[in-house]
Design a protein around this motif. Structure first.
Motif, PDB file in Angstrom:
ATOM      1  N   ASN B  90       3.593 -18.149  -8.700  1.00 42.22           N
ATOM      2  CA  ASN B  90       4.285 -16.879  -8.771  1.00 42.22           C
ATOM      3  C   ASN B  90       5.503 -17.015  -7.805  1.00 42.22           C
ATOM      4  OD1 ASN B  90       4.544 -13.947  -9.165  1.00 42.22           O
ATOM      5  ND2 ASN B  90       3.514 -13.499  -7.272  1.00 42.22           N
ATOM      6  N   ARG B 101       6.660 -10.005   2.116  1.00 41.37           N
ATOM      7  CA  ARG B 101       5.984  -8.655   2.006  1.00 41.37           C
ATOM      8  C   ARG B 101       4.447  -9.127   2.562  1.00 41.37           C
ATOM      9  NH1 ARG B 101       8.018  -9.526  -2.950  1.00 41.37           N
ATOM     10  NH2 ARG B 101       9.837  -7.750  -3.152  1.00 41.37           N
ATOM     11  N   SER B 102       4.363 -10.260   3.394  1.00 47.85           N
ATOM     12  CA  SER B 102       2.730 -10.503   3.832  1.00 47.85           C
ATOM     13  C   SER B 102       2.250  -9.441   4.814  1.00 47.85           C
ATOM     14  CB  SER B 102       2.756 -11.625   4.401  1.00 47.85           C
ATOM     15  OG  SER B 102       3.698 -11.966   5.303  1.00 47.85           O
ATOM     16  N   TRP B 103       2.967  -8.569   5.181  1.00 51.64           N
ATOM     17  CA  TRP B 103       2.860  -7.469   6.157  1.00 51.64           C
ATOM     18  C   TRP B 103       1.887  -6.336   5.672  1.00 51.64           C
ATOM     19  CZ3 TRP B 103       4.736  -2.574   5.856  1.00 51.64           C
ATOM     20  CH2 TRP B 103       5.787  -2.436   5.001  1.00 51.64           C
ATOM     21  N   TRP B 104       2.240  -6.218   4.130  1.00 50.71           N
ATOM     22  CA  TRP B 104       1.115  -5.133   3.569  1.00 50.71           C
ATOM     23  C   TRP B 104       0.792  -5.874   2.263  1.00 50.71           C
ATOM     24  CZ3 TRP B 104       1.687  -4.030  -1.482  1.00 50.71           C
ATOM     25  CH2 TRP B 104       3.063  -4.300  -2.152  1.00 50.71           C
ATOM     26  N   CYS B 105       0.943  -6.809   1.739  1.00 48.50           N
ATOM     27  CA  CYS B 105       0.438  -7.525   0.533  1.00 48.50           C
ATOM     28  C   CYS B 105      -0.196  -8.637   0.786  1.00 48.50           C
ATOM     29  CB  CYS B 105       1.748  -7.701  -0.488  1.00 48.50           C
ATOM     30  SG  CYS B 105       1.242  -8.466  -2.144  1.00 48.50           S
ATOM     31  N   GLY B 106      -1.727  -8.582   0.243  1.00 49.95           N
ATOM     32  CA  GLY B 106      -2.708  -9.725   0.377  1.00 49.95           C
ATOM     33  C   GLY B 106      -2.805 -10.481  -0.854  1.00 49.95           C
ATOM     34  N   ALA B 107      -1.734 -10.338  -1.881  1.00 53.15           N
ATOM     35  CA  ALA B 107      -2.019 -10.890  -3.121  1.00 53.15           C
ATOM     36  C   ALA B 107      -1.280 -12.478  -2.999  1.00 53.15           C
ATOM     37  CB  ALA B 107      -1.104 -10.200  -4.260  1.00 53.15           C
ATOM     38  N   VAL B 110      -3.897 -14.865  -2.462  1.00 52.01           N
ATOM     39  CA  VAL B 110      -4.673 -15.258  -3.810  1.00 52.01           C
ATOM     40  C   VAL B 110      -3.742 -16.221  -4.746  1.00 52.01           C
ATOM     41  CG1 VAL B 110      -5.870 -14.217  -5.791  1.00 52.01           C
ATOM     42  CG2 VAL B 110      -5.749 -12.965  -3.535  1.00 52.01           C
ATOM     43  N   TRP B 111      -2.449 -15.930  -4.895  1.00 52.06           N
ATOM     44  CA  TRP B 111      -1.445 -16.685  -5.883  1.00 52.06           C
ATOM     45  C   TRP B 111      -1.651 -18.097  -5.574  1.00 52.06           C
ATOM     46  CZ3 TRP B 111      -1.028 -14.219  -9.923  1.00 52.06           C
ATOM     47  CH2 TRP B 111      -0.425 -12.772 -10.091  1.00 52.06           C
TER      48      TRP B 111
END
Lengths: 154, 154
Positions: B90, B101-107, B110-111
């Motif tokens: 990704n 965006r790691s301060w809100w996004c956990g994706a 996973v990627w």
């Protein structure tokens, strides 16, 4: 080899919809801001997710978007395949049938195993879990702000 | 999301070069036939593999291509990245730095895990092992022909 931007955006949009309280809706403008998706891409992403049955589009003054399914039953793999179609790492996996070169080529089984390993991780990641992480992170960021800290927003 | 045709062809070409006795060379025409790679693509694939240091190109009447490294020290991941560059499932993994965006996004995590799972399988698959499988399969096919059977060629 890389996922499309649309798949990346779609995952972020779906996570944000899952963060909302059940039954509430988000407008396109809100989603563009929250999920950091450029407005020129968002329309197409929302259209694809709606068509795939992952989100519902409501019209009118109380309109907006909401998840069509409980986030616990949605996975990252569902979102990716809704946007990109079934993941087929290599051409020889595209038909779902045994490769016609399997009489001499062992690579087919490796491509298959690599694809399986990747999709398993995406399938194990529920949108509910990712939304929970987002809520916790957003909350931590809010508290950090109240405390006068700003580390979480850097 | 799919690997390019070039990566698919490159893996087949390298397996075939590994099937050859050490020190022997294959011409472009032989490789096109054996690895079932369209001649119009093969030139580019061979050029990329040569430039990446995976194969050696010899000119002249005794010329041809051979592996530059022992097949035991070459993996499918080496071949794929030689052709496609580093695998970045990704966009948020492209820089190698933490996602902004790691301060809100956990994706992101996973990627990263999905990419790691996939590349691990490709890294574990040595060209030596795939060549051994090919030799065994080709031998089985030859014996099957001698015995009057044709199952292996269907």
């Amino acid at each position: 080899m890389q996922l499309t931007r649309s798949a990346d955006y779609a995952v972020r949009v779906v996570i944000h919809l899952a963060v909302l309280p059940p039954g509430s809706r988000a407008t396109r403008e809100t989603l563009a801001g929250l999920a950091e998706v450029p407005p020129e891409f968002l329309g197409k992403v929302l259209q694809v997710l709606t068509k795939a049955g992952l989100i519902i589009s409501h019209r009118g003054s109380q309109g907006g978007f909401e998840l069509a399914l409980p986030p616990a039953s949605l996975t990252m793999l569902d979102v990716v395949t809704a946007v990109e179609g079934p993941i087929r790492l290599n051409l020889c996996l595209a038909t779902g049938e045994p490769c016609k070169r399997s009489w001499w080529c062992g690579a087919h089984e490796v491509w298959k195993a690599a694809q399986q390993a990747m999709t398993q991780v995406l399938q194990d990641a529920t949108i509910e879990e990712l939304a929970k992480q987002s809520i916790a992170k957003l909350e931590a960021g809010r508290l950090s702000q109240i405390d006068g800290g700003d580390a979480a927003w850097n």
